[in-house]
Scaffold this motif. Structure first.
Motif, PDB file in Angstrom:
ATOM      1  N   GLU A  26       6.523  12.208  -9.485  1.00 58.49           N
ATOM      2  CA  GLU A  26       7.836  11.624  -9.190  1.00 58.49           C
ATOM      3  C   GLU A  26       7.836  10.639  -8.022  1.00 58.49           C
ATOM      4  O   GLU A  26       8.329   9.512  -8.175  1.00 58.49           O
ATOM      5  CB  GLU A  26       8.896  12.706  -8.927  1.00 58.49           C
ATOM      6  N   PRO A  27       7.303  11.000  -6.850  1.00 57.92           N
ATOM      7  CA  PRO A  27       7.374  10.039  -5.747  1.00 57.92           C
ATOM      8  C   PRO A  27       6.587   8.757  -6.011  1.00 57.92           C
ATOM      9  O   PRO A  27       7.001   7.669  -5.596  1.00 57.92           O
ATOM     10  CB  PRO A  27       6.805  10.787  -4.545  1.00 57.92           C
ATOM     11  N   ILE A  28       5.480   8.877  -6.742  1.00 57.96           N
ATOM     12  CA  ILE A  28       4.670   7.692  -7.026  1.00 57.96           C
ATOM     13  C   ILE A  28       5.401   6.781  -8.004  1.00 57.96           C
ATOM     14  O   ILE A  28       5.488   5.563  -7.793  1.00 57.96           O
ATOM     15  CB  ILE A  28       3.277   8.093  -7.559  1.00 57.96           C
ATOM     16  N   PHE A  29       5.943   7.345  -9.077  1.00 59.79           N
ATOM     17  CA  PHE A  29       6.692   6.530 -10.034  1.00 59.79           C
ATOM     18  C   PHE A  29       7.905   5.875  -9.369  1.00 59.79           C
ATOM     19  O   PHE A  29       8.202   4.710  -9.621  1.00 59.79           O
ATOM     20  CB  PHE A  29       7.150   7.377 -11.225  1.00 59.79           C
TER      21      PHE A  29
ATOM     22  N   ILE B  55       0.848  -1.176   0.000  1.00 59.85           N
ATOM     23  CA  ILE B  55       0.000   0.000   0.000  1.00 59.85           C
ATOM     24  C   ILE B  55       0.888   1.232   0.000  1.00 59.85           C
ATOM     25  O   ILE B  55       1.711   1.402   0.898  1.00 59.85           O
ATOM     26  CB  ILE B  55      -0.949   0.002   1.208  1.00 59.85           C
ATOM     27  N   LEU B  56       0.734   2.074  -1.012  1.00 63.55           N
ATOM     28  CA  LEU B  56       1.438   3.345  -1.078  1.00 63.55           C
ATOM     29  C   LEU B  56       0.538   4.393  -0.432  1.00 63.55           C
ATOM     30  O   LEU B  56      -0.585   4.606  -0.890  1.00 63.55           O
ATOM     31  CB  LEU B  56       1.725   3.749  -2.527  1.00 63.55           C
ATOM     32  N   THR B  57       1.038   5.020   0.620  1.00 62.10           N
ATOM     33  CA  THR B  57       0.222   5.949   1.390  1.00 62.10           C
ATOM     34  C   THR B  57       1.095   7.019   2.028  1.00 62.10           C
ATOM     35  O   THR B  57       2.288   6.812   2.228  1.00 62.10           O
ATOM     36  CB  THR B  57      -0.568   5.191   2.492  1.00 62.10           C
ATOM     37  N   LEU B  58       0.491   8.135   2.353  1.00 62.79           N
ATOM     38  CA  LEU B  58       1.162   9.162   3.147  1.00 62.79           C
ATOM     39  C   LEU B  58       0.930   8.917   4.630  1.00 62.79           C
ATOM     40  O   LEU B  58       1.555   9.558   5.467  1.00 62.79           O
ATOM     41  CB  LEU B  58       0.633  10.555   2.779  1.00 62.79           C
ATOM     42  N   PHE B  59       0.021   7.999   4.954  1.00 62.71           N
ATOM     43  CA  PHE B  59      -0.366   7.764   6.341  1.00 62.71           C
ATOM     44  C   PHE B  59      -0.317   6.273   6.676  1.00 62.71           C
ATOM     45  O   PHE B  59      -1.357   5.625   6.866  1.00 62.71           O
ATOM     46  CB  PHE B  59      -1.764   8.336   6.592  1.00 62.71           C
ATOM     47  N   PRO B  60       0.878   5.703   6.769  1.00 63.70           N
ATOM     48  CA  PRO B  60       0.985   4.266   7.044  1.00 63.70           C
ATOM     49  C   PRO B  60       0.417   3.857   8.396  1.00 63.70           C
ATOM     50  O   PRO B  60       0.077   2.679   8.582  1.00 63.70           O
ATOM     51  CB  PRO B  60       2.491   3.994   6.964  1.00 63.70           C
ATOM     52  N   ASP B  61       0.259   4.803   9.329  1.00 71.21           N
ATOM     53  CA  ASP B  61      -0.290   4.462  10.642  1.00 71.21           C
ATOM     54  C   ASP B  61      -1.749   4.021  10.577  1.00 71.21           C
ATOM     55  O   ASP B  61      -2.268   3.446  11.526  1.00 71.21           O
ATOM     56  CB  ASP B  61      -0.162   5.638  11.610  1.00 71.21           C
ATOM     57  N   VAL B  62      -2.421   4.293   9.460  1.00 69.31           N
ATOM     58  CA  VAL B  62      -3.811   3.864   9.295  1.00 69.31           C
ATOM     59  C   VAL B  62      -3.894   2.340   9.267  1.00 69.31           C
ATOM     60  O   VAL B  62      -4.897   1.749   9.666  1.00 69.31           O
ATOM     61  CB  VAL B  62      -4.410   4.458   7.999  1.00 69.31           C
TER      62      VAL B  62
ATOM     63  N   PHE C 250       9.904   8.720  -1.029  1.00 64.69           N
ATOM     64  CA  PHE C 250      10.381   8.767  -2.416  1.00 64.69           C
ATOM     65  C   PHE C 250      10.313  10.174  -3.004  1.00 64.69           C
ATOM     66  O   PHE C 250      10.512  10.350  -4.206  1.00 64.69           O
ATOM     67  CB  PHE C 250       9.577   7.776  -3.265  1.00 64.69           C
ATOM     68  N   ALA C 251      10.041  11.168  -2.159  1.00 65.42           N
ATOM     69  CA  ALA C 251      10.008  12.567  -2.603  1.00 65.42           C
ATOM     70  C   ALA C 251      11.399  13.180  -2.466  1.00 65.42           C
ATOM     71  O   ALA C 251      12.277  12.630  -1.799  1.00 65.42           O
ATOM     72  CB  ALA C 251       8.982  13.342  -1.772  1.00 65.42           C
ATOM     73  N   ASP C 252      11.568  14.321  -3.103  1.00 72.50           N
ATOM     74  CA  ASP C 252      12.874  14.993  -3.103  1.00 72.50           C
ATOM     75  C   ASP C 252      13.139  15.727  -1.797  1.00 72.50           C
ATOM     76  O   ASP C 252      12.285  16.482  -1.326  1.00 72.50           O
ATOM     77  CB  ASP C 252      12.953  15.988  -4.265  1.00 72.50           C
ATOM     78  N   PRO C 253      14.348  15.519  -1.222  1.00 71.81           N
ATOM     79  CA  PRO C 253      14.733  16.287  -0.045  1.00 71.81           C
ATOM     80  C   PRO C 253      15.037  17.727  -0.454  1.00 71.81           C
ATOM     81  O   PRO C 253      15.253  17.979  -1.632  1.00 71.81           O
ATOM     82  CB  PRO C 253      15.985  15.564   0.461  1.00 71.81           C
ATOM     83  N   PRO C 254      15.042  18.694   0.415  1.00 68.86           N
ATOM     84  CA  PRO C 254      14.887  18.541   1.851  1.00 68.86           C
ATOM     85  C   PRO C 254      13.432  18.621   2.315  1.00 68.86           C
ATOM     86  O   PRO C 254      13.124  18.211   3.421  1.00 68.86           O
ATOM     87  CB  PRO C 254      15.676  19.728   2.414  1.00 68.86           C
ATOM     88  N   GLN C 255      12.507  19.132   1.501  1.00 64.61           N
ATOM     89  CA  GLN C 255      11.118  19.272   1.954  1.00 64.61           C
ATOM     90  C   GLN C 255      10.308  17.976   1.837  1.00 64.61           C
ATOM     91  O   GLN C 255       9.290  17.825   2.495  1.00 64.61           O
ATOM     92  CB  GLN C 255      10.376  20.364   1.153  1.00 64.61           C
TER      93      GLN C 255
ATOM     94  N   LEU D  34      -1.135  -7.200  -5.394  1.00 61.18           N
ATOM     95  CA  LEU D  34      -1.956  -5.997  -5.537  1.00 61.18           C
ATOM     96  C   LEU D  34      -1.203  -4.826  -4.931  1.00 61.18           C
ATOM     97  O   LEU D  34      -0.734  -4.909  -3.799  1.00 61.18           O
ATOM     98  CB  LEU D  34      -3.299  -6.169  -4.829  1.00 61.18           C
ATOM     99  N   ILE D  35      -1.102  -3.762  -5.685  1.00 62.73           N
ATOM    100  CA  ILE D  35      -0.504  -2.525  -5.192  1.00 62.73           C
ATOM    101  C   ILE D  35      -1.639  -1.506  -5.126  1.00 62.73           C
ATOM    102  O   ILE D  35      -2.382  -1.339  -6.094  1.00 62.73           O
ATOM    103  CB  ILE D  35       0.593  -2.014  -6.151  1.00 62.73           C
ATOM    104  N   PHE D  36      -1.773  -0.849  -3.989  1.00 59.39           N
ATOM    105  CA  PHE D  36      -2.807   0.171  -3.827  1.00 59.39           C
ATOM    106  C   PHE D  36      -2.160   1.532  -3.671  1.00 59.39           C
ATOM    107  O   PHE D  36      -1.224   1.686  -2.882  1.00 59.39           O
ATOM    108  CB  PHE D  36      -3.666  -0.116  -2.584  1.00 59.39           C
ATOM    109  N   LEU D  37      -2.660   2.498  -4.406  1.00 60.03           N
ATOM    110  CA  LEU D  37      -2.229   3.885  -4.267  1.00 60.03           C
ATOM    111  C   LEU D  37      -3.338   4.649  -3.565  1.00 60.03           C
ATOM    112  O   LEU D  37      -4.452   4.755  -4.084  1.00 60.03           O
ATOM    113  CB  LEU D  37      -1.943   4.512  -5.630  1.00 60.03           C
TER     114      LEU D  37
END
Length: 193
Positions: A61-64, A1-8, A37-42, A106-109
């Motif tokens: 970019e981060p998703i790819f 699962i690709l997520t910004l909130f893995p704690d879910v 997978f996003a660009d540092p520093p932000q 299965l990959i979930f976005l």
């Protein structure tokens, strides 16, 4: 699962029959934080839409990058579907769950913001589903619904798989009312056969 909130996760996927199946390794849950997978520093994962308009768009970019990382680590020869829950897709149904249950990986976005960059949808998403005519703040809850409906169809997950074959929608019909013991409760009686 690709997520910004893995704690879910695993959340509801970690309890009951689905959770037991996870513990018994009948299925496996891997979480990937897209921000990794996003660009540092932000580590920014969103940006404003081309042409203006309200809201933010998930950057490609981060998703790819996350997708490429997953694909290089998958066992060769196994089937893969990349699923994106989104309100503008066909409605998820039992037939969809059956199809997904027959897939090895299965990959979930889990989307957020106003949407994701269309290039992601065009190039790597294989299946898109809506869970209803409404919008949620993210794709985590729809992913849980789709995963639950799919995992329960894997042999060995349910104590009695035959039970699933009589569920609503298994043969395009709704299930009827159910009764159990006691035969009479608060002057309410089980109907005659």
């Amino acid at each position: 699962i690709l997520t910004l909130f893995p704690d879910v996760f695993p959340g509801p996927l970690g309890i009951s029959l689905i959770g037991n199946a996870l513990k018994n390794k009948l299925w496996e849950l891997k979480l990937i934080n897209i921000r990794d997978f996003a660009d540092p520093p932000q580590f920014q994962v969103d940006d404003s839409p081309f042409g203006g308009g309200e809201g933010m768009i998930f950057k490609p970019e981060p998703i790819f990058r996350a997708y490429d990382n997953i694909m290089k680590n998958l066992e060769p020869g196994k089937t893969v579907k990349f699923v994106f829950p989104t309100p503008d897709a066909p409605l998820f149904n039992h037939e969809s769950a059956v199809s997904l249950s027959e897939t090895d990986n299965l990959i979930f976005l889990c989307g957020h913001y106003k949407g994701i960059d269309q290039r992601v949808r065009d190039e790597i998403i294989t299946d898109e589903y809506s869970v209803g005519d409404f919008v949620l703040t993210g794709g985590e809850l729809p992913a849980c619904l789709i995963i639950d409906a799919t995992i329960r169809l894997i042999p060995g997950v349910l104590n009695n798989y035959k039970s699933a074959t009589s569920d609503s929608f298994f043969s395009d019909l709704l299930d009827g009312p159910h009764y159990t013991r006691p035969e009479k409760y608060r002057n309410l009686k089980v109907p005659d056969v």
